[in-house]
Enzyme design. Structure first.
Site, PDB file in Angstrom:
ATOM      1  N   GLY A   1     -12.836   7.271  -6.034  1.00 17.01           N
ATOM      2  CA  GLY A   1     -12.323   6.726  -7.276  1.00 17.01           C
ATOM      3  C   GLY A   1     -13.141   5.544  -7.764  1.00 17.01           C
TER       4      GLY A   1
ATOM      5  N   LYS B   1       0.853  -1.182   0.000  1.00 19.94           N
ATOM      6  CA  LYS B   1       0.000   0.000   0.000  1.00 19.94           C
ATOM      7  C   LYS B   1       0.892   1.237   0.000  1.00 19.94           C
ATOM      8  CE  LYS B   1      -2.662   0.424   3.432  1.00 19.94           C
ATOM      9  NZ  LYS B   1      -3.555   0.222   4.581  1.00 19.94           N
TER      10      LYS B   1
ATOM     11  N   CYS C   1      -3.616   9.171  -6.822  1.00 20.66           N
ATOM     12  CA  CYS C   1      -4.806   8.898  -6.000  1.00 20.66           C
ATOM     13  C   CYS C   1      -5.828  10.020  -6.193  1.00 20.66           C
ATOM     14  CB  CYS C   1      -4.422   8.791  -4.532  1.00 20.66           C
ATOM     15  SG  CYS C   1      -5.832   8.508  -3.437  1.00 20.66           S
TER      16      CYS C   1
END
Length: 561
Positions: A217, A40, A125
């Protein structure tokens, strides 16, 4: 890592599945066909991210996400990865990094250089705070300037520098060329599309909860065509010697093959894992890689990976109505709802969702009527205590997890602390079906030695409740006597806070009970329930996939307790 034609390489993607070192280890032990392990996105400092819900699915395979770059920070993560590498891990490790300024990126690149084969800078992101993620990647000049500064400051690094690009631009190829010209060694694309507002079809309200008004998203099947076009464009702008890790909605051998044909050197597998059970991940990756390789080599493909992928929507909310709220104590209540949850078993859990407030996982105490034991802990449960009323709507998704595999035994002792009785009741139903003689040992914080579900549980066997009287876990002083009654061949189930279960386990072991006959209900934090976020990992097993009950033998072997 260079451009190698006609061979399938598979990668995990940032924020999905390989989100913790113990999950990376699980993949390493069990999934032979994963070639690149992506973490991550880590930052210099810890980031709590957004409150749940952070992942949603409005249509089967179409996901929305707004995790908000939740991560434990560099100081906690780096030693874990150092230990991972020292343990003999020798696969390609791609460490994702996030920052809102070049200096923090430089700090991160230098810090992780010894453990990473490549570092992946998150310029993409779409739901991060201002200055992070896509706010860098949407501007070709800013992206280029960042890479130039980072490259120049880390020229002696051993790891390759990858840049993860956003698809939310009309010049992704030009941006890719600019960052490569400024020193990037490779490209990762695409990150999620958006942000868009994700509306639940039942409540007709936004699902995700964040400072963007619920926007998040888009990932999963609905972004595949965008990913394919982005990879084609990036490859037109950068030479074949620059590797591309391509991703976005890859669901089968066909999409994997097409991304490679478009110019990807490796293919990232992400959201589809939310439709595949973790025990089947090794078989899914193997089938996917073999089938895509067959297509690349011009052979017939049987598309066998599809047999592991569920077509059903995994995150569907159902509307219920509050029928009753009964206070057991000032910080514990019983919540009764209309309707039902079908086929609920011990070891499973569901999510309760209040639009605009949040969602949390709970075990279901009773299926008829639909009853939950709620302990006052944080903002979500505090709202239930202060603001929820009879007649209000509340939404449920699930169940998730798996039914407990009960050790074969004539007798069983169920040891509960805290609100553990919520798990004990469905377990008792299962043990009764098996003809098991049961005893219950319950610790309670309420004076008068009265449990929350004393009437219900006492109908299944011997029931003893003992109040703490200011001494947490006081009930465990009665455990040796109950062990003598249940015997060494009995089955033992412990439910409650982890420290409570750990002490109870030690007492059982000291009295000669085999660790494979001791089952603990490990209720780790979980945010998605479908195997994507990795938060509920316990010894590498995701509780949303394997169930909450795990044997002490397994937990000790995996160092999880």
């Amino acid at each position: 890592m260079g451009h190698i034609e006609r061979k399938v390489y598979l990668s995990s993607v940032s924020g999905v599945a390989t989100t913790k070192t113990e999950l990376i280890s699980w993949f390493n032990k069990n999934v032979e066909d994963l070639d690149i392990y992506t973490t991550k996105s880590f930052q210099v400092r810890p980031n709590p991210g957004n409150r749940e819900p952070v992942i949603c699915e409005t249509k089967s395979g179409d996901f929305g996400n707004s995790v908000g770059l939740r991560n434990p920070g560099m100081e906690k993560t780096l030693p874990e990865l150092v230990q991972l590498k020292a343990s003999g891990f020798d696969k390609w490790l791609n460490v994702s990094l996030s920052a809102d300024n070049p200096q923090d990126f430089i700090t991160l690149v230098k810090a992780f250089d010894d453990v990473a084969d490549s570092v992946e800078l998150n310029f993409s992101c779409p739901h991060a705070k201002k200055g992070f993620g896509a706010s860098i990647g949407v501007d070709i000049d800013i992206a280029g300037e960042y890479v130039e500064k980072i490259h120049n400051a880390t020229k002696d690094r051993k790891s390759l520098l990858f840049i993860k690009l956003t698809p939310n631009v009309d010049n992704i190829g030009e941006i890719a060329k600019r960052v490569v010209d400024m020193g990037a060694d490779g490209i990762t694309a695409i990150n999620t599309v958006g942000p868009d507002l994700h509306i639940d079809p039942v409540s007709n309200t936004p699902i995700l909860q964040n400072a963007l008004g619920g926007k998040g998203g888009k990932s999963g099947r609905w972004v595949y065509s965008k990913a394919l076009e982005a990879i084609k464009e990036i490859r037109r702008y950068i030479p074949n010697s620059i590797p591309i890790i391509g991703m976005g909605g890859v669901w089968s051998e066909k999409e994997c093959f097409e991304l490679i044909e478009a110019g990807a050197d490796a293919v990232g597998i992400g959201s589809v894992l939310g439709h595949v059970r973790q025990p089947q991940w090794p078989l899914f990756f193997s089938a996917l890689k073999k089938g895509a390789q067959d297509l690349l080599d011009g052979r017939e493909c049987d598309f066998s990976s599809k047999k592991y992928v569920s077509d059903e929507r995994q995150m569907e909310y159902r509307e219920h109505v509050v029928e009753d709220i009964s206070f057991h104590s000032e910080d514990t209540l019983l919540l009764t709802l209309s309707g039902e949850v079908k086929d609920f078993k011990a070891g499973e859990f569901v999510f309760l969702w209040l639009p605009g407030v949040g969602e949390k996982p709970f075990s279901l105490a009773k299926t008829s009527p639909l009853t939950f034991i709620i302990k006052k802990r944080g903002a979500f449960t505090s709202y239930i205590f202060s603001s929820l009323s009879k007649g209000d709507k509340i939404y449920i998704r699930g169940p998730y997890g798996a039914e407990v595999e009960t050790p074969k035994a004539k007798k069983a002792l169920i040891i509960c602390g805290g609100t553990g009785e919520a798990v004990a009741l469905p377990l008792a139903v299962e043990l009764q079906r098996e003809g098991t003689e049961m005893s219950f040992l319950v610790g309670t914080s309420v004076k008068g030695d009265k449990g929350i579900l004393d009437k219900e549980l006492s109908g299944f066997g011997s029931y003893k409740a003992t109040s703490d009287n200011g001494q947490p876990g006081r009930v465990l002083s009665l455990l040796p006597e109950e062990i003598e009654k249940t015997g060494i061949d009995g089955a033992y189930y412990i439910i409650g806070p982890e420290i409570f279960m750990k002490i109870a386990s030690s007492i059982l072991k000291d009295n000669g009970i085999p660790t494979e006959r001791i089952m603990l209900s490990m209720e780790r934090n979980t945010m998605c329930g479908i195997g994507l976020c990795g938060e509920c990992s316990c010894g590498g097993h995701l509780e949303c996939q394997w169930g909450t009950f795990m044997s002490l033998a397994f937990l000790e072997k995996e160092g999880a307790i």
